[in-house]
Design a protein around this motif. Structure first.
Motif, PDB file in Angstrom:
ATOM      1  N   TRP A   1     -12.654  -9.620  19.014  1.00  0.00           N
ATOM      2  CA  TRP A   1     -13.989  -8.867  19.219  1.00  0.00           C
ATOM      3  C   TRP A   1     -14.471  -9.632  20.183  1.00  0.00           C
ATOM      4  CZ3 TRP A   1     -18.426  -7.209  19.493  1.00  0.00           C
ATOM      5  CH2 TRP A   1     -18.913  -5.715  18.862  1.00  0.00           C
ATOM      6  N   MET A   2     -15.943  -9.635  20.347  1.00  0.00           N
ATOM      7  CA  MET A   2     -16.708 -10.332  21.169  1.00  0.00           C
ATOM      8  C   MET A   2     -16.623 -11.828  20.966  1.00  0.00           C
ATOM      9  SD  MET A   2     -20.442  -7.894  21.942  1.00  0.00           S
ATOM     10  CE  MET A   2     -20.839  -9.260  23.191  1.00  0.00           C
ATOM     11  N   GLU A   3     -16.367 -12.480  21.887  1.00  0.00           N
ATOM     12  CA  GLU A   3     -16.176 -13.990  21.899  1.00  0.00           C
ATOM     13  C   GLU A   3     -15.160 -14.431  20.911  1.00  0.00           C
ATOM     14  OE1 GLU A   3     -19.758 -16.022  21.277  1.00  0.00           O
ATOM     15  OE2 GLU A   3     -20.990 -14.784  22.897  1.00  0.00           O
ATOM     16  N   ARG A  12     -10.922 -16.817  10.875  1.00  0.00           N
ATOM     17  CA  ARG A  12     -12.358 -17.076  10.331  1.00  0.00           C
ATOM     18  C   ARG A  12     -12.534 -16.140   9.368  1.00  0.00           C
ATOM     19  NH1 ARG A  12     -16.879 -15.748  14.713  1.00  0.00           N
ATOM     20  NH2 ARG A  12     -15.989 -17.250  15.736  1.00  0.00           N
ATOM     21  N   HIS A  13     -11.614 -14.797   9.422  1.00  0.00           N
ATOM     22  CA  HIS A  13     -11.531 -13.937   8.151  1.00  0.00           C
ATOM     23  C   HIS A  13     -10.778 -14.495   7.062  1.00  0.00           C
ATOM     24  CE1 HIS A  13     -11.825 -10.058   6.130  1.00  0.00           C
ATOM     25  NE2 HIS A  13     -10.409 -10.095   5.946  1.00  0.00           N
ATOM     26  N   GLU A  14      -9.821 -15.244   7.300  1.00  0.00           N
ATOM     27  CA  GLU A  14      -9.126 -15.847   6.046  1.00  0.00           C
ATOM     28  C   GLU A  14      -9.838 -16.598   5.162  1.00  0.00           C
ATOM     29  OE1 GLU A  14      -5.814 -17.636   8.014  1.00  0.00           O
ATOM     30  OE2 GLU A  14      -4.697 -15.683   8.343  1.00  0.00           O
ATOM     31  N   ARG A  15     -11.068 -17.267   5.666  1.00  0.00           N
ATOM     32  CA  ARG A  15     -11.775 -18.161   5.025  1.00  0.00           C
ATOM     33  C   ARG A  15     -12.612 -17.368   4.066  1.00  0.00           C
ATOM     34  NH1 ARG A  15     -12.172 -21.089  10.003  1.00  0.00           N
ATOM     35  NH2 ARG A  15     -14.093 -20.181  10.148  1.00  0.00           N
ATOM     36  N   HIS A  16     -12.792 -16.129   4.134  1.00  0.00           N
ATOM     37  CA  HIS A  16     -13.710 -15.267   3.440  1.00  0.00           C
ATOM     38  C   HIS A  16     -12.981 -13.938   2.835  1.00  0.00           C
ATOM     39  CE1 HIS A  16     -17.000 -17.267   5.595  1.00  0.00           C
ATOM     40  NE2 HIS A  16     -16.344 -16.873   6.439  1.00  0.00           N
ATOM     41  N   PRO A  17     -12.275 -14.359   1.707  1.00  0.00           N
ATOM     42  CA  PRO A  17     -11.475 -13.128   1.148  1.00  0.00           C
ATOM     43  C   PRO A  17     -12.078 -12.014   0.399  1.00  0.00           C
ATOM     44  CG  PRO A  17     -11.470 -15.144  -0.119  1.00  0.00           C
ATOM     45  CD  PRO A  17     -12.369 -15.683   0.870  1.00  0.00           C
ATOM     46  N   GLU A  32     -17.752  -7.122   9.374  1.00  0.00           N
ATOM     47  CA  GLU A  32     -19.091  -6.555   9.845  1.00  0.00           C
ATOM     48  C   GLU A  32     -19.977  -7.669  10.104  1.00  0.00           C
ATOM     49  OE1 GLU A  32     -22.041  -3.115   8.275  1.00  0.00           O
ATOM     50  OE2 GLU A  32     -20.334  -3.853   7.053  1.00  0.00           O
ATOM     51  N   GLN A  33     -20.408  -8.420   9.127  1.00  0.00           N
ATOM     52  CA  GLN A  33     -21.308  -9.518   9.237  1.00  0.00           C
ATOM     53  C   GLN A  33     -20.938 -10.200  10.662  1.00  0.00           C
ATOM     54  OE1 GLN A  33     -21.230 -11.817   5.608  1.00  0.00           O
ATOM     55  NE2 GLN A  33     -22.463 -10.393   4.570  1.00  0.00           N
ATOM     56  N   GLU A  34     -19.794 -10.848  10.817  1.00  0.00           N
ATOM     57  CA  GLU A  34     -19.514 -11.444  11.941  1.00  0.00           C
ATOM     58  C   GLU A  34     -19.568 -10.688  13.232  1.00  0.00           C
ATOM     59  OE1 GLU A  34     -15.438 -13.177  11.699  1.00  0.00           O
ATOM     60  OE2 GLU A  34     -15.903 -14.341  10.075  1.00  0.00           O
ATOM     61  N   ASN A  35     -19.133  -9.526  13.321  1.00  0.00           N
ATOM     62  CA  ASN A  35     -19.569  -8.794  14.454  1.00  0.00           C
ATOM     63  C   ASN A  35     -20.907  -8.596  14.744  1.00  0.00           C
ATOM     64  OD1 ASN A  35     -16.696  -8.713  14.683  1.00  0.00           O
ATOM     65  ND2 ASN A  35     -16.339  -6.530  13.777  1.00  0.00           N
ATOM     66  N   PHE A  36     -21.561  -8.138  13.703  1.00  0.00           N
ATOM     67  CA  PHE A  36     -22.979  -8.006  14.018  1.00  0.00           C
ATOM     68  C   PHE A  36     -23.683  -9.148  14.551  1.00  0.00           C
ATOM     69  CE2 PHE A  36     -27.549  -7.775  12.624  1.00  0.00           C
ATOM     70  CZ  PHE A  36     -27.809  -6.575  13.240  1.00  0.00           C
ATOM     71  N   TYR A  82     -27.932   3.812  10.779  1.00  0.00           N
ATOM     72  CA  TYR A  82     -27.128   2.486  10.638  1.00  0.00           C
ATOM     73  C   TYR A  82     -28.546   1.502  10.024  1.00  0.00           C
ATOM     74  CZ  TYR A  82     -25.235  -1.878  12.109  1.00  0.00           C
ATOM     75  OH  TYR A  82     -24.685  -3.232  11.845  1.00  0.00           O
ATOM     76  N   SER A  83     -27.802   0.593   9.053  1.00  0.00           N
ATOM     77  CA  SER A  83     -28.525  -0.410   8.722  1.00  0.00           C
ATOM     78  C   SER A  83     -27.547  -1.625   8.469  1.00  0.00           C
ATOM     79  CB  SER A  83     -28.849  -0.069   7.075  1.00  0.00           C
ATOM     80  OG  SER A  83     -29.713   0.963   6.951  1.00  0.00           O
ATOM     81  N   PRO A  84     -28.100  -2.713   9.045  1.00  0.00           N
ATOM     82  CA  PRO A  84     -27.089  -4.028   9.262  1.00  0.00           C
ATOM     83  C   PRO A  84     -26.959  -4.508   7.937  1.00  0.00           C
ATOM     84  CG  PRO A  84     -29.503  -4.628   9.742  1.00  0.00           C
ATOM     85  CD  PRO A  84     -29.553  -3.013   9.387  1.00  0.00           C
ATOM     86  N   PRO A  85     -25.992  -5.420   7.896  1.00  0.00           N
ATOM     87  CA  PRO A  85     -25.668  -6.179   6.399  1.00  0.00           C
ATOM     88  C   PRO A  85     -26.893  -7.038   6.294  1.00  0.00           C
ATOM     89  CG  PRO A  85     -23.747  -6.221   7.979  1.00  0.00           C
ATOM     90  CD  PRO A  85     -24.686  -5.658   8.837  1.00  0.00           C
ATOM     91  N   ALA A  86     -27.273  -6.771   4.932  1.00  0.00           N
ATOM     92  CA  ALA A  86     -28.658  -7.263   4.615  1.00  0.00           C
ATOM     93  C   ALA A  86     -28.341  -8.894   4.502  1.00  0.00           C
ATOM     94  CB  ALA A  86     -28.873  -7.018   3.145  1.00  0.00           C
ATOM     95  N   ASN A  87     -27.051  -9.559   4.254  1.00  0.00           N
ATOM     96  CA  ASN A  87     -26.868 -11.007   4.417  1.00  0.00           C
ATOM     97  C   ASN A  87     -26.843 -11.601   5.361  1.00  0.00           C
ATOM     98  OD1 ASN A  87     -26.377 -10.711   1.411  1.00  0.00           O
ATOM     99  ND2 ASN A  87     -24.445 -10.641   1.573  1.00  0.00           N
ATOM    100  N   VAL A  88     -26.754 -11.005   6.684  1.00  0.00           N
ATOM    101  CA  VAL A  88     -26.914 -11.361   8.002  1.00  0.00           C
ATOM    102  C   VAL A  88     -28.344 -11.624   8.491  1.00  0.00           C
ATOM    103  CG1 VAL A  88     -24.734 -10.854   8.437  1.00  0.00           C
ATOM    104  CG2 VAL A  88     -26.467  -9.454   9.347  1.00  0.00           C
ATOM    105  N   LEU A  89     -29.231 -10.909   8.001  1.00  0.00           N
ATOM    106  CA  LEU A  89     -30.626 -10.836   8.508  1.00  0.00           C
ATOM    107  C   LEU A  89     -31.254 -12.162   8.666  1.00  0.00           C
ATOM    108  CD1 LEU A  89     -32.171  -7.505   7.114  1.00  0.00           C
ATOM    109  CD2 LEU A  89     -31.081  -7.933   9.359  1.00  0.00           C
ATOM    110  N   PRO A  90     -31.157 -13.255   7.944  1.00  0.00           N
ATOM    111  CA  PRO A  90     -31.789 -14.476   8.052  1.00  0.00           C
ATOM    112  C   PRO A  90     -30.925 -15.046   9.241  1.00  0.00           C
ATOM    113  CG  PRO A  90     -31.299 -14.011   5.637  1.00  0.00           C
ATOM    114  CD  PRO A  90     -30.719 -13.027   6.150  1.00  0.00           C
TER     115      PRO A  90
END
Length: 496
Positions: A1-3, A12-17, A32-36, A82-90
């Motif tokens: 994906w980007m970058e 990176r995904h394997e560290r977040h099961p 989804e969080q990472e991409n956003f 569309y609503s972004p993942p709430a956890n990534v807003l901070p």
């Protein structure tokens, strides 16, 4: 994906099961969080790339404008399919604010500033993002948008863009209620809605033609005044809808809210109609303000209290005014402070009004207080003379109308020749001289750099200074204590 991030098989995904599947074919939550975040970060970096050619058609300017426009569209689409993942807003705060501040503080080309302001408007329109960024949005409005709106160097397009965002704020009833209850109703905070209304009032009644080299036609001036009046009407409607809910809740069982609303009213009267009417209102609301200690605490702690009116209150040579001033001075702590730092803190807390006798009457107690806090470090008469010399150097160095400037050596020799100044070493005096020459003692700069008389008077605005002020307040480069990492303040419940 980007970058290079976000793939399902990436390390990176394997560290977040953990996964969050909401339907058939749903993307894992971590991806989804990472991409956003990668999208927002990439657009933020593109919008801050250096510009060598400032012309509107250059590749660098167009690239930054497109990146800002994509950010604006991204946040504008929130809540509309569309609503972004709430956890990534901070985590979005940093990238978004870096982009907005960098482009708002760019004088040329104007399209970058206008698009950055539109990004702020898009964020304001989305509740979840606004809740996370509410503190930073207040800083952006108060320390960037309002000063630029009042600056004579601002273009017509910049002012129209800012007035559009202010109108969006003013017509949003819940947002006005939130800002009013959490800032204007808090005696420890700056009155945000009050400051917005005051700025809009100034814009609405002031012609804007032929200012600072940015010529504005009479028709454009009328448009600006019309937009300012429209925003003023919107904020009045929003406050009118809020007022019945406040009044219905203002009961003897809720004395805190009643007292806070009274303090707001007293502050408004003090600033708009003078200290005499403000003091009369305070004393009618509560007899305790007949006592010097309580009145001094109000003057010291009330945010946004007009410093010129404070100076006018301290000017009369009357017992009550002097008692209040001495109580006011007691609330300062000058222990282990440099003399010039103590002078700066004291002199920027109000604006001295009157002749030399008034200045002497106010500065002599300061010298006594400084010595008391520092175990009589200096002779009181010598300290008073040093304070007067500091103010002289400050005027000579920073007043453009001054044709005389005292040299460093002359400043040292002037004080060293006085018997009462024997305890002042040449190194001490030289350091004071250098610091005063490097940084002006100025009420508007030292207390709140972007809320001062410079903007009110229509003087030109230094975008570099504004950028530093905002960056410092937001915890970015140039100062601050990391405000971006501080959790947003909780809001008062709107169901009063």
């Amino acid at each position: 994906w980007m970058e290079g991030g976000g793939g399902e098989n990436s390390p990176r995904h394997e560290r977040h099961p953990r996964f969050s599947v909401t339907g058939a074919g749903a993307v894992p939550l971590e991806t989804e969080q990472e991409n956003f975040l990668l999208v927002v970060r990439s657009l933020s970096r593109l919008s801050r790339r250096s510009v060598k050619d400032a012309s509107a058609d250059s590749v660098e300017v167009r690239s930054r404008t497109y990146a800002l426009d994509l950010l604006r569209g991204l946040f504008h689409s929130f809540g509309r399919g569309y609503s972004p993942p709430a956890n990534v807003l901070p985590g979005v705060r940093r990238y978004l604010l870096e982009s907005v501040v960098a482009n708002m503080c760019t004088v040329f080309p104007p399209a970058l500033f206008t698009t950055a302001v539109e990004v702020v408007g898009s964020v304001l329109a989305h509740g979840p993002v606004r809740a996370v960024l509410k503190h930073e949005l207040v800083v952006l409005v108060v320390k960037l948008l309002l000063p630029v709106l009042q600056a004579s160097s601002s273009s017509f397009g910049q002012r129209v863009a800012i007035l559009g965002v202010l109108h969006k704020i003013c017509e949003d009833g819940p947002l006005v209620a939130e800002l009013f209850l959490n800032n204007d109703c808090d005696c420890r905070c700056l009155g945000v809605i009050e400051h917005i209304a005051r700025t809009l009032s100034l814009v609405a009644r002031t012609p804007h033609t032929d200012e600072g080299g940015h010529w504005i036609s009479a028709a454009q001036s009328g448009i600006l005044q019309h937009y300012a009046l429209r925003a003023l009407c919107a904020v009045l409607v929003s406050l009118a809808e809020l007022l019945p809910r406040i009044e219905s809740s203002a009961s003897p069982a809720d004395p805190v809210l009643v007292e806070q609303l009274g303090m707001i009213r007293a502050r408004l009267v003090w600033n708009a109609e003078g200290w005499k009417k403000g003091l009369a209102l305070l004393q009618r609301m509560d007899p305790k303000y007949n006592e010097p200690a309580h009145l001094a605490r109000f003057i010291k702690t009330a945010p946004g209290l007009d410093k010129t009116e404070i100076g006018k209150f301290f000017a009369p040579n009357k017992e009550f005014h002097l008692d209040v001033f001495h109580q006011y001075l007691k609330m300062f702590n000058f222990k282990d402070r440099d003399v010039d730092a103590a002078v700066r803190e004291f002199m920027t807390s109000f604006r001295i009004q009157g002749e030399g006798q008034i200045v002497q009457r106010l500065l002599e107690p300061f010298a006594v207080k400084f010595n008391e806090d520092n175990s009589m470090a200096f002779d009181t008469d010598g300290l008073y003379l040093l304070v007067m010399s500091i103010m002289m150097v400050n005027t000579e160095c920073h007043n453009p109308n001054s044709n005389v400037r005292t040299s460093k050596q002359h400043f040292i020799d002037l004080l060293a020749g006085q018997k009462c100044c024997e305890l002042f070493s040449p190194d001490l005096l030289g350091g004071i001289y250098e610091r005063i020459c490097a940084q002006e003692i100025r009420i508007d700069c030292d207390t709140d750099p972007c809320l001062g008389q410079q903007a009110d008077s229509g003087a030109g605005l230094d975008f570099t200074t504004v950028s530093t002020c905002a960056s410092s307040a937001l915890g970015g480069p140039g100062g601050g204590s990391g405000t971006l990492d501080t959790p947003a303040r909780s809001i008062l419940p709107l169901q009063l």
